[in-house]
Design an enzyme around this catalytic site. Structure first.
Site, short mmCIF file in Angstrom:
data_model
loop_
_atom_site.label_atom_id
_atom_site.label_comp_id
_atom_site.label_asym_id
_atom_site.label_seq_id
_atom_site.Cartn_x
_atom_site.Cartn_y
_atom_site.Cartn_z
N CYS A 2 0.87 -1.18 0.00
CA CYS A 2 0.00 0.00 0.00
C CYS A 2 0.90 1.22 0.00
CB CYS A 2 -0.91 -0.01 1.23
SG CYS A 2 -1.95 1.47 1.37
N GLU A 111 -3.63 1.15 -6.12
CA GLU A 111 -2.73 0.07 -6.50
C GLU A 111 -2.58 0.09 -8.02
OE1 GLU A 111 -0.03 -1.53 -5.97
OE2 GLU A 111 -0.92 -2.13 -4.05
#
Length: 257
Positions: A2, A111
């Site tokens: 992340c 992402e």
């Protein structure tokens, strides 16, 4: 991993969802990047029965974990994530796993899907909860002290294997802590790492949805709501795995050191 996320929720929703009262109208942040200050929730002092005082506090920390034993932060790698499977045994994280677990509120995270074709452009996604406006990631906190006595609170987000919703984009995702488990996760006095190991797993399939967005998010200087605008997804098929994929590095990231 992340490497970017957003926090857009209104103050009243943050207070209700997290069970805190001391957060003051944080601005909407569409592109939170490593080394920047982030809002986290920590356990407060245990209150007596009948007390109206909050048991959780909101604080700001630098996103980029720094163990207390580090002498020179310039010679230590930037730890923005910690693997849930190994954090309890890693020298950098083991003390924080036992004593300083935190919640990191977010509206979603970014992402990148890396195509199998060499040189093909990555597709960015904003991954957000299908229901509700806010989610809490599991995190760790550590206060780093310099030789001159100054201190910096730092934090990292715990990650785990991606569920079926995310695995076509990346093989890792943040650990999500459900509201009913907030107290248990934050209770470092009564809950040892082994007692909360069951919380460090992929969230159920269907919890998140992935929205394709433009590559504006790649640049930290882009901080407006247009970052979240849906775009047409690129035609390239996702590879079976995306090991090591991350947001492209940017020279614009801030530093608290």
């Amino acid at each position: 991993m992340c490497g970017r996320y957003a926090l857009l929720a209104r103050t009243d929703l943050l207070r209700e969802f997290l069970g805190i009262v001391d957060v003051e109208d944080p601005p909407a942040r569409y592109n939170i990047a490593p080394t920047q200050p982030i809002l986290v929730v920590v356990a407060g002092e245990r209150q007596e029965s009948g007390s109206n005082l909050p048991e959780r506090r909101a604080v700001l920390v630098r996103w980029g974990f720094m163990p207390g034993w580090v002498k020179d932060p310039r010679e230590f790698p930037l730890l923005i994530n910690a693997r849930a499977e190994t954090a309890v045994d890693k020298a950098s994280f083991k003390a924080a796993m036992r004593h300083r677990r935190i919640l990191v509120p977010a509206s979603g995270f970014f992402e990148w899907r890396r195509p199998a074709e060499k040189g093909a452009k990555a597709q960015a996604y904003f991954i957000r909860p299908r229901k509700g406006e806010i989610v809490a990631f599991a995190g760790l906190m550590e206060t780093w002290s310099s030789a001159d006595g100054s201190e910096v609170d730092t934090g990292a987000i715990l990650t785990t294997a991606a569920n079926n919703d995310i695995s076509g984009i990346h093989d890792r995702m943040p650990v999500v802590i459900r509201p009913e488990d907030f107290s248990r996760w934050l209770d470092c006095k009564g809950q040892e790492p082994r007692d909360v190991a069951d919380l460090m797993k992929p969230i159920d399939d269907g919890f998140f949805e992935a929205v394709p967005v433009s590559d504006k998010v790649n640049k930290v200087a882009n901080m407006g709501p247009d970052i979240l605008d849906r775009v047409e997804e690129r035609a390239e098929q996702a590879p079976e795995t995306n090991k090591g994929a991350e947001a492209p590095p940017s020279p614009d990231q801030l530093s608290l050191f």
